[in-house]
Design an enzyme around this catalytic site. Structure first.
Site, short mmCIF file in Angstrom:
data_model
loop_
_atom_site.label_atom_id
_atom_site.label_comp_id
_atom_site.label_asym_id
_atom_site.label_seq_id
_atom_site.Cartn_x
_atom_site.Cartn_y
_atom_site.Cartn_z
N LYS A 58 -102.42 43.15 -48.35
CA LYS A 58 -103.53 42.51 -49.08
C LYS A 58 -104.82 42.58 -48.27
O LYS A 58 -105.91 42.70 -48.83
CB LYS A 58 -103.19 41.05 -49.41
CG LYS A 58 -102.62 40.89 -50.80
CD LYS A 58 -101.15 41.23 -50.91
CE LYS A 58 -100.76 42.52 -51.49
NZ LYS A 58 -99.31 42.78 -51.48
N GLY A 188 -92.74 57.43 -55.15
CA GLY A 188 -92.32 56.16 -55.73
C GLY A 188 -93.50 55.41 -56.31
O GLY A 188 -94.43 55.07 -55.59
N VAL A 245 -88.50 63.99 -56.13
CA VAL A 245 -88.73 64.73 -54.88
C VAL A 245 -87.39 65.23 -54.35
O VAL A 245 -86.41 64.48 -54.25
CB VAL A 245 -89.44 63.82 -53.86
CG1 VAL A 245 -89.49 64.47 -52.49
CG2 VAL A 245 -90.84 63.49 -54.36
N ARG A 279 -86.45 49.22 -51.11
CA ARG A 279 -86.00 48.59 -49.87
C ARG A 279 -84.54 48.23 -49.99
O ARG A 279 -84.04 48.02 -51.09
CB ARG A 279 -86.85 47.33 -49.58
CG ARG A 279 -88.33 47.66 -49.41
CD ARG A 279 -89.16 46.42 -49.13
NE ARG A 279 -88.78 45.75 -47.91
CZ ARG A 279 -89.19 46.07 -46.69
NH1 ARG A 279 -90.01 47.09 -46.50
NH2 ARG A 279 -88.79 45.38 -45.64
N HIS A 451 -115.64 26.09 -68.78
CA HIS A 451 -116.37 27.27 -69.26
C HIS A 451 -117.52 27.55 -68.32
O HIS A 451 -118.21 26.62 -67.92
CB HIS A 451 -116.91 27.01 -70.66
CG HIS A 451 -117.77 28.14 -71.16
ND1 HIS A 451 -117.24 29.35 -71.57
CD2 HIS A 451 -119.11 28.26 -71.28
CE1 HIS A 451 -118.22 30.15 -71.94
NE2 HIS A 451 -119.37 29.52 -71.76
#
Ligand code: FAD
Ligand code: AMP
Length: 478
Positions: A58, A188, A245, A279, A451
């Site tokens: 992140k 992937g 692959v 994983r 809002h």
């Protein structure tokens, strides 16, 4: 003499360290064993999540987004930037500082809560004894009333693309590139591949994602997955589906990857390749032959709904057991286990674990998808509100995507929430909270939202479930 504990936890990832802290809070004499050595050669707590997963990814996603935004989007706000430049080593060291501060923070929390840390390798023996092979060479055996195994997971490696630490790396290596690769291959199109591919694409890499399956993000709501494929492709990621692959050739500083698709054998040359094909649980050398703990058919530690293993008093949590490999799932399982050990009636809401892909826009989901509910034959009503109709999203120049809320047609109870768009992770959490309390779409529709906020899109999607949205034309009910 062996030391005795109420609880011994193997692994200090988000599963293990959270369990250890909560156990100590509840008065259990608790030990936690961790073997991982960080970049500075010292024990670093926090597991995959803090060291090489959620947090560092992140950090780089945020840095790379700021660069991309400055380059692509500032001009629409009337801001021009001259001499915009990136400094990859500074991005990487900023990420490393965040990791260091957070992992150091866990060590302080252990001290503050009285958790005893053992730096070394833990292994469960028979009769709830745990062997510790210390990093200092010392060996000892701990005796425990309860044991939690939280040994986590590690990246899957595939024979066609053996890692070489330079041109072919896994997710950990991809967090430490010192410069932007010109041509980057990602094997992937899962969460990790898309996030790391996005980081380097935003910084200027030509990114090609090779995905064996024909379907993009198959676990996601199909409408969301379709939008995600469109948006990520528009951002410059080349996503090749149905591309398995099969081999690779490293020549100096380049790698030619071979893959097969519907047209036959293909190849493509990259400067770096990230292997992000999933994983697997870490169970090797964690369980002695006579520990009595069984694995399931997929190699995860076998547990029941309360994370109890086949041995009474031994529990397993997080990535090493069934279920989504997510940090918050691991942590909540840890809390559930220790609360149950101390006699509380804790349980996990396995059907309400939110999941997020931190691309831009973010993609987030909780509960069931439209296709899953239809397959189950459940009659549903769906409300969709696009960010293109949100004043706050327009103000932010961030109008891609939508909020989708799915409710039971008979009871109006919310069964799923799916968001692709700005702050999707935070918005889906609102839907998750509502679902945890068994809310109907009408309940959210009756609430007052500030809002202008992005959250109003959740409000409007909930209203749209029953055809009452204000800021879009409602779909006529059949
Ligand atoms: P881990 O975090 O893997 O921790 C296990 C710990 O146990 C490790 O520190 C390991 O060294 C230690 N250990 C193992 N065996 C032994 C032993 N025998 N003795 C002593 N110690 C041992 N999840 C999210 O929810 N959000 C995200 O945004 C997110 N992003 C990710 C990005 C990347 C690039 C990756 C790789 C993963 C990401 N994840 C994310 C997944 C998340 O990191 C894992 O689900 C989470 O860390 C699992 O926690 P855990 O405690 O089960 O295991
Ligand atoms: P995830 O498990 O979500 O991290 O996603 C990993 C992805 O890698 C899955 O979508 C797999 O289909 C994909 N994958 C696994 N092996 C290969 C391969 N040999 N070639 C291309 N994609 C692969």
């Amino acid at each position: 003499m062996s030391q005795k504990f109420d609880l011994v936890v193997i692994g200090a990832g988000p599963g293990g360290y959270v369990a250890a802290i909560r156990a100590a809070q509840l008065g259990l004499k608790t030990a936690c064993i961790e073997k991982y050595q960080g970049k500075e050669g010292k024990t670093a707590l926090g597991g995959t999540c803090l060291n090489v997963g959620c947090i560092p990814s992140k950090a780089l996603l945020d840095s790379s987004w700021k660069y991309h935004d400055a380059e692509e989007s500032f001009k629409i706000h009337g801001i021009s930037v001259k001499g915009l430049a990136m400094d990859v080593p500074t991005m990487i060291s900023r990420k490393d500082t965040i990791v260091k501060n957070l992992t150091g923070g866990i060590a302080m929390l252990f001290k503050a809560n009285g958790v005893t840390l053992f730096e070394g390798h833990g292994k469960l023996l028979a009769n709830k004894q745990v062997e510790v092979k210390g990093l200092d060479g010392k060996e000892e055996t701990l005796i425990a009333d309860n044991v939690i195994i939280a040994s986590g997971s590690r990246p899957v490696e595939i024979p066609p693309t053996p890692l070489n630490g330079d041109t072919i790396v896994n997710s950990t290596g991809a967090l430490d590139f010192t410069e932007v690769p010109k041509r980057l291959g990602v094997i992937g199109a899962g969460v990790i591949g898309l996030e790391l591919g996005s980081v380097w694409a935003r910084l200027g890499a030509e990114v090609t994602v090779l995905e064996a399956m024909d379907k993009f993000l198959p676990a996601m709501d199909e409408q969301v997955a379709k939008e995600a494929l469109k948006v990520l492709t528009k951002q410059g990621l080349t996503i090749k589906l149905g591309a398995r692959v099969t081999g690779s050739n490293v020549k100096g500083k380049t790698v030619t990857v071979e893959y097969e698709n519907a047209e036959g054998a293909q190849e493509i040359t990259f400067d770096k390749v990230i292997v992000a094909v999933g994983r697997r649980p870490v169970t090797t050398n964690v369980l002695a032959d006579d520990s009595g703990v069984s694995l399931d058919e997929r190699g995860f530690i076998f547990v029941d709904d309360y994370c109890a293993t086949s041995v009474p008093g031994v529990y397993a949590i997080g990535d090493v057991v069934r279920g989504p490999m997510l940090a918050h799932k691991a942590s909540e399982e840890g809390i559930m286990v220790v609360e149950r050990i101390t006699g509380q009636k804790a349980q996990m809401s396995y059907g309400l674990i939110p999941s997020v892909i931190y691309t831009h826009p973010e993609i987030a989901s909780v509960g069931k998808t439209e296709q899953a509910l239809k397959a189950e034959g459940i009659a549903i009503n769906i409300g969709v509100f696009p960010f293109a109709a949100s004043g706050r999203a327009m103000a932010a120049n961030d109008t891609t995507g939508f909020v989708k809320i799915i409710a039971d047609a008979k009871t109006d109870r919310i069964l799923g929430g799916h968001v692709i768009g700005p702050s999707a992770a935070e918005l889906v959490q609102q839907i998750a909270i509502a679902m945890e309390f068994g809310s109907s779409a009408e309940d959210i529709g009756m609430m007052i939202f500030s809002h202008p906020t992005l959250s109003e899109a959740v409000h409007e999607a909930a209203l749209a479930v029953n055809g009452h949205a204000i800021h879009i034309a409602n779909r006529k009910k059949k």
